[in-house]
Design an enzyme around this catalytic site. Sequence first.
Site, PDB file in Angstrom:
ATOM      1  N   ARG A 236       8.218  -6.620  17.133  1.00 48.94           N
ATOM      2  CA  ARG A 236       7.385  -7.337  16.164  1.00 48.94           C
ATOM      3  C   ARG A 236       8.210  -8.324  15.359  1.00 48.94           C
ATOM      4  NH1 ARG A 236       4.987  -4.055  11.920  1.00 48.94           N
ATOM      5  NH2 ARG A 236       4.928  -6.174  11.177  1.00 48.94           N
TER       6      ARG A 236
ATOM      7  N   LYS B 154      11.141 -14.665  10.301  1.00 43.53           N
ATOM      8  CA  LYS B 154       9.855 -14.013  10.554  1.00 43.53           C
ATOM      9  C   LYS B 154       8.952 -14.099   9.329  1.00 43.53           C
ATOM     10  CE  LYS B 154       9.158  -9.364   9.959  1.00 43.53           C
ATOM     11  NZ  LYS B 154       7.951  -8.966   9.229  1.00 43.53           N
TER      12      LYS B 154
ATOM     13  N   PRO C 197      -0.139  -1.457  -1.574  1.00 43.28           N
ATOM     14  CA  PRO C 197      -1.416  -1.998  -2.057  1.00 43.28           C
ATOM     15  C   PRO C 197      -1.412  -3.530  -2.059  1.00 43.28           C
ATOM     16  CG  PRO C 197      -0.099  -1.171  -3.898  1.00 43.28           C
ATOM     17  CD  PRO C 197       0.652  -0.827  -2.645  1.00 43.28           C
ATOM     18  N   ILE C 198      -2.619  -4.133  -2.124  1.00 40.64           N
ATOM     19  CA  ILE C 198      -2.688  -5.599  -2.255  1.00 40.64           C
ATOM     20  C   ILE C 198      -3.488  -5.973  -3.507  1.00 40.64           C
ATOM     21  CG2 ILE C 198      -2.349  -6.149   0.196  1.00 40.64           C
ATOM     22  CD1 ILE C 198      -5.419  -6.607   0.352  1.00 40.64           C
ATOM     23  N   ASP C 199      -3.482  -5.043  -4.476  1.00 38.37           N
ATOM     24  CA  ASP C 199      -4.262  -5.287  -5.696  1.00 38.37           C
ATOM     25  C   ASP C 199      -3.861  -6.580  -6.415  1.00 38.37           C
ATOM     26  OD1 ASP C 199      -1.859  -3.620  -6.036  1.00 38.37           O
ATOM     27  OD2 ASP C 199      -2.327  -3.682  -8.168  1.00 38.37           O
TER      28      ASP C 199
ATOM     29  N   ASP D 261      14.687  -4.888   3.056  1.00 40.96           N
ATOM     30  CA  ASP D 261      14.672  -4.987   4.528  1.00 40.96           C
ATOM     31  C   ASP D 261      16.051  -4.762   5.143  1.00 40.96           C
ATOM     32  OD1 ASP D 261      12.018  -5.560   4.310  1.00 40.96           O
ATOM     33  OD2 ASP D 261      12.258  -7.723   4.559  1.00 40.96           O
TER      34      ASP D 261
ATOM     35  N   ARG E 126       1.058  -6.767   8.862  1.00 41.43           N
ATOM     36  CA  ARG E 126       0.756  -6.855   7.447  1.00 41.43           C
ATOM     37  C   ARG E 126       0.365  -8.288   7.054  1.00 41.43           C
ATOM     38  NH1 ARG E 126      -0.317  -3.565   3.590  1.00 41.43           N
ATOM     39  NH2 ARG E 126       0.239  -4.367   1.562  1.00 41.43           N
TER      40      ARG E 126
ATOM     41  N   ILE F 143      11.887  -0.817  -4.205  1.00 42.68           N
ATOM     42  CA  ILE F 143      10.709  -1.595  -3.787  1.00 42.68           C
ATOM     43  C   ILE F 143       9.705  -0.686  -3.058  1.00 42.68           C
ATOM     44  CG2 ILE F 143       9.900  -3.661  -2.547  1.00 42.68           C
ATOM     45  CD1 ILE F 143      12.004  -4.476  -4.573  1.00 42.68           C
TER      46      ILE F 143
HETATM   47  N1  EPU Z   1       2.841  -4.372  -4.556  1.00 44.39           N
HETATM   48  C1  EPU Z   1       1.802  -3.867  -5.292  1.00 44.39           C
HETATM   49  N2  EPU Z   1       0.619  -4.545  -5.267  1.00 44.39           N
HETATM   50  C2  EPU Z   1       0.446  -5.675  -4.540  1.00 44.39           C
HETATM   51  C3  EPU Z   1       1.516  -6.172  -3.784  1.00 44.39           C
HETATM   52  C4  EPU Z   1       2.724  -5.487  -3.797  1.00 44.39           C
HETATM   53  O1  EPU Z   1       1.913  -2.843  -5.962  1.00 44.39           O
HETATM   54  O2  EPU Z   1      -0.654  -6.234  -4.571  1.00 44.39           O
HETATM   55  C5  EPU Z   1       4.138  -3.662  -4.562  1.00 44.39           C
HETATM   56  C6  EPU Z   1       4.525  -3.109  -3.194  1.00 44.39           C
HETATM   57  O3  EPU Z   1       3.935  -1.868  -2.957  1.00 44.39           O
HETATM   58  C7  EPU Z   1       6.035  -3.078  -3.293  1.00 44.39           C
HETATM   59  C8  EPU Z   1       6.352  -4.279  -4.161  1.00 44.39           C
HETATM   60  O4  EPU Z   1       5.145  -4.603  -4.849  1.00 44.39           O
HETATM   61  O5  EPU Z   1       6.428  -1.921  -3.967  1.00 44.39           O
HETATM   62  C9  EPU Z   1       6.840  -5.506  -3.429  1.00 44.39           C
HETATM   63  O6  EPU Z   1       5.963  -5.798  -2.349  1.00 44.39           O
HETATM   64  P1  EPU Z   1       5.740  -7.257  -1.784  1.00 44.39           P
HETATM   65  O7  EPU Z   1       4.327  -7.640  -2.030  1.00 44.39           O
HETATM   66  O8  EPU Z   1       6.808  -8.171  -2.311  1.00 44.39           O
HETATM   67  O9  EPU Z   1       5.925  -7.034  -0.237  1.00 44.39           O
HETATM   68  P2  EPU Z   1       5.135  -7.732   0.925  1.00 44.39           P
HETATM   69  O10 EPU Z   1       4.854  -9.136   0.551  1.00 44.39           O
HETATM   70  O11 EPU Z   1       4.011  -6.882   1.385  1.00 44.39           O
HETATM   71  C10 EPU Z   1       7.245  -8.698   2.078  1.00 44.39           C
HETATM   72  C11 EPU Z   1       7.845  -8.638   3.434  1.00 44.39           C
HETATM   73  C12 EPU Z   1       8.453  -7.256   3.665  1.00 44.39           C
HETATM   74  C13 EPU Z   1       9.488  -6.989   2.588  1.00 44.39           C
HETATM   75  C14 EPU Z   1       8.850  -7.126   1.199  1.00 44.39           C
HETATM   76  C15 EPU Z   1       9.821  -6.969   0.052  1.00 44.39           C
HETATM   77  C16 EPU Z   1       6.445 -10.103   4.710  1.00 44.39           C
HETATM   78  C17 EPU Z   1       5.397 -10.263   5.743  1.00 44.39           C
HETATM   79  N3  EPU Z   1       6.814  -8.865   4.437  1.00 44.39           N
HETATM   80  O12 EPU Z   1       6.219  -7.707   2.053  1.00 44.39           O
HETATM   81  O13 EPU Z   1       9.099  -7.319   4.921  1.00 44.39           O
HETATM   82  O14 EPU Z   1       9.996  -5.692   2.731  1.00 44.39           O
HETATM   83  O15 EPU Z   1       8.233  -8.439   1.086  1.00 44.39           O
HETATM   84  O16 EPU Z   1      10.826  -7.926   0.142  1.00 44.39           O
HETATM   85  O17 EPU Z   1       6.948 -11.078   4.166  1.00 44.39           O
HETATM   86  C18 EPU Z   1       9.904  -6.503   6.968  1.00 44.39           C
HETATM   87  O18 EPU Z   1      10.145  -7.674   7.273  1.00 44.39           O
HETATM   88  O19 EPU Z   1      10.311  -5.508   7.626  1.00 44.39           O
HETATM   89  C19 EPU Z   1       9.098  -6.250   5.768  1.00 44.39           C
HETATM   90  C20 EPU Z   1       8.498  -5.094   5.561  1.00 44.39           C
END
Ligand code: EPU
Length: 423
Positions: A400, A23, A125-127, A308, A95, A330
Amino acid sequence: MEEVLKIRGGNKLKGSVRISGSKNATVALIPAAILASTGPVAIVGAPDISDVDSLAELLRFLKVDVIQSSKENIVIDPTHMENIALDHPAVQKLRASYYFMGALLGKYKNVRMKMPGGCYLGPRPIDLHLKGFEALGATVEYDRGSYHIFAEELVGAKIFLDISSVGATINIMMAAVFAKGRTLIENAAKEPEIIDVATMLNKMGAHIRGAGTNVITIDGVEVLNGCFHEIIPDRVEAGTFIIMAAAAAEEMTVENIIPQHLESLLSKLQEMGVDMTVNVDNVVVRNHNGNLVGTDVQTLPYPGFATDLQQPMTPLLTQAQGESVIKETIYVERFKHCVELQRMGADIEMIPASAIINGPVKLYGDRVTATDLRCGASLVIAGLIADGVTEIHDVYHIDRGYENLDGKLKSLGAEIWRENIDE
Ligand code: EPU
């Protein structure tokens, strides 16, 4: 009317299950495909899940041709696409719609889209994504739930990620494929899905090196073309079924996996006393006869224990002897499933960022809610071993991200069905 998932616990699972395509790779590969200027991108092995349907809906909204000869084969032809503002409701269904930010910015140097949605796991966040775009020369504007990100030109830069974010790494990679010169992403995330996306982009003609390590180098190119790409198996679905097998199987084979992607889980299960054999592309799990011992789990970026899989792991730990501690580093609030499991009889104490589980305990079927995708998986596992019937609400979260979860479980001998009930 609401559709709920019901499970009568107690059946021992037996047989084989085949794992679908990843996924979290697919949801990035689909937006990445729009970076092709010529020729279609054929993606093979996509999971049949509603997140993929939502992304296909967004592609069509952007006038991209999407041909699905079957659910798992998706041909994406962006030849006639238009850079329309993504204010479509599907953006907020998941997301991963944020990958359109990087892809559209890379392709058009201009993107307008709503804030992405997705599972609530605490603040997400996506900062770091936005900082990365800015480092490449983009301006980011945010107004009442919508982003406008644009640039005259994108120029390669050195970007250090404060946190190894999967999403930021992939998004910056996509934005940088056409940037002038070299982009370096330092402290990049190392998840297998990132390698899969880089592999596809390179097949399309990109010049990305180092995916899978913590430094990724992207040398900008002029054009990308169509390609053929087969998606890696879903390590989280695989892990979920392996945990299910450890909890509820007589003997079960989980097929189409890459065991190297699951090492942190497999070693934890070994530590707990799970009887299994790991082969080249499958794992065979056998009945543990109630001899599991508790263990401590700390979630970490890959190759550490996946966040996950923390939620699916919790019901298994309720069946293990002694105390187990889960520490979530995380998403520190990712414990909503524990409240639901408590309803079913689990002995779980929640403290900030951690859960302490004491076992073994008997679980009892109850009315519970899948508050997010992996919480849903966790409740299904609990339902399989509980006494009586478990009724899971908000099952759309499960749909999903897990392809035909109930069908796969039925074929393994579980008593699981859907029912429409009055809300
Ligand atoms: N973070 C920030 N700022 C950012 C981006 C992330 O502070 O701009 C923080 C997050 O809040 C978190 C950490 O960094 O504490 C890691 O987040 P990450 O960005 O790696 O997560 P993500 O890309 O949003 C993906 C998976 C998630 C999985 C996480 C961690 C996808 C679509 N989603 O999310 O999958 O939990 O990586 O491995 O790839 C799921 O499949 O159920 C799921 C939630």
